[in-house]
Every structure is written in structure tokens, then in C-alpha cells.
Design a protein around this motif. Sequence first.
Motif, PDB file in Angstrom:
ATOM      1  N   UNK A  42       0.851  -1.234   0.019  1.00 22.09           N
ATOM      2  CA  UNK A  42       0.062  -0.010  -0.131  1.00 22.09           C
ATOM      3  C   UNK A  42       0.967   1.094   0.070  1.00 22.09           C
ATOM      4  N   UNK A  43       0.864   2.007  -0.747  1.00 22.32           N
ATOM      5  CA  UNK A  43       1.426   3.256  -0.892  1.00 22.32           C
ATOM      6  C   UNK A  43       0.531   4.627  -0.836  1.00 22.32           C
ATOM      7  N   UNK A  44       1.033   5.589  -0.258  1.00 27.09           N
ATOM      8  CA  UNK A  44       0.401   6.773   0.035  1.00 27.09           C
ATOM      9  C   UNK A  44       1.200   8.186   0.260  1.00 27.09           C
ATOM     10  N   UNK A  45       0.544   9.064  -0.253  1.00 28.17           N
ATOM     11  CA  UNK A  45       1.295  10.268   0.132  1.00 28.17           C
ATOM     12  C   UNK A  45       0.203  11.289   0.410  1.00 28.17           C
ATOM     13  N   UNK A  46       0.420  11.794   1.723  1.00 31.00           N
ATOM     14  CA  UNK A  46      -0.609  12.525   2.312  1.00 31.00           C
ATOM     15  C   UNK A  46       0.028  13.797   2.892  1.00 31.00           C
ATOM     16  N   UNK A  47      -0.533  14.964   2.870  1.00 29.42           N
ATOM     17  CA  UNK A  47      -0.278  16.223   3.067  1.00 29.42           C
ATOM     18  C   UNK A  47      -1.038  16.629   4.441  1.00 29.42           C
ATOM     19  N   UNK A  48      -0.692  16.849   5.415  1.00 24.58           N
ATOM     20  CA  UNK A  48      -1.590  17.397   6.560  1.00 24.58           C
ATOM     21  C   UNK A  48      -0.946  18.620   7.255  1.00 24.58           C
TER      22      UNK A  48
END
Length: 180
Positions: A42-48
Motif C-alpha cells: 500500500x503506498x500513500x502520499x498524504x499532506x496534513x
Amino acid sequence: MKIRIDHIKNKPYLLTVDKPVANFPVLLQMQSDGECVFRGNVTAEIAVEREFDHLKASGRVQVPVDLVCGRCLATYQSVIDSSFRIIFRKETARQSEVEDETELCDDDLIASTYSGDEIDLAHDIEEQISMEVPFKPLCDEQCKGICPVCGADLNISGCSCSKEPVNLKFSALKDFKVSR
Ligand SMILES: [Zn+2]
Ligand SMILES: [Zn+2]
């Protein structure tokens, strides 16, 4: 996949995820239920980032899967790819959730809460993926499926029973009349 709240300053905090499915209980359950087979991490790129009185996580998750076509029963490869936005509000004792939800009129915006001094995105990531796995997968919109009589895959070849028996009889009768 946890982010400490005090690490989110004025600019967005970027989280990059590349984890085996073994880290996601919901996905493991889907796999054991036979809904799909995950073929990779599972790959993810998340900006918080901070926004008004809450935190906003926006990102994209991806995972390669094997799905079984609901029409022809063939296994085919696909990629679950989902973009999302989640608003995190600090969990409070008072019951104001209903009030908060009515403020969110944007359909693709998910409202969530956090408590303590960190947010854990692991569950949100697996929720996003589970929502995107098709309920009735199709290898192709044009998939012809299998013949209900002989089981032949009609995408590969036709079969002798593809015509309705009733029509055959009817046309034979018509030919008979014409030849008289
Ligand atoms: Zn198919
Ligand atoms: Zn057939």
C-alpha cells in the motif's frame, strides 16, 4: 502512520507510506473473505495541514490488486487508486458532532476526529482502499461473460449454443414453409 500534532506547523506535513498489506487489518479481512488479492504494498502520499480550527489531510492511496470478474470469472489485475480529503477535529466530550457534520456540504470530504496529541492515518488509509474495491468487478465494461449453457468464455470464442433454441426451431419452420 502516526503524526504528532505538534509536528504540524505552518506548512503541510508530508507523510509517505509504503507498507505491506499485513499492516492493515481491514484489508487482510477483505482478502480472507475472497473479495480481492493484494499484489503489493500500500503506498500513500498524504499532506496534513492546519486549517481554521481543524487539521486537513489530503492525499492519495494506491495498491495493486487481483480481482475476479463477476461476468467471466477471470482473474485480472487492477490498481486501487483513491484521492481523498479528511478533516480531523479534536474529539471533545460534548455532543456537537451532528452540528459539525451539517457544516460539511462537500460530498467527498470525510469528517473524522482525533484525541490526544497524534493522529493515526492507518485506519483512514485502509478505509479509503476498501471503499474503492469494486463490489461487482468487471474485467472490461464490454465483457461478454460466460455462456450459461456450456460455460465457454464468450470473450475468447463463441459457442454453438449461443443462439436461442426457440429461435432455431422457429426459423426452421419458416424455411420449411418457404420451400413448400
Ligand atoms: Zn470478464
Ligand atoms: Zn455455450
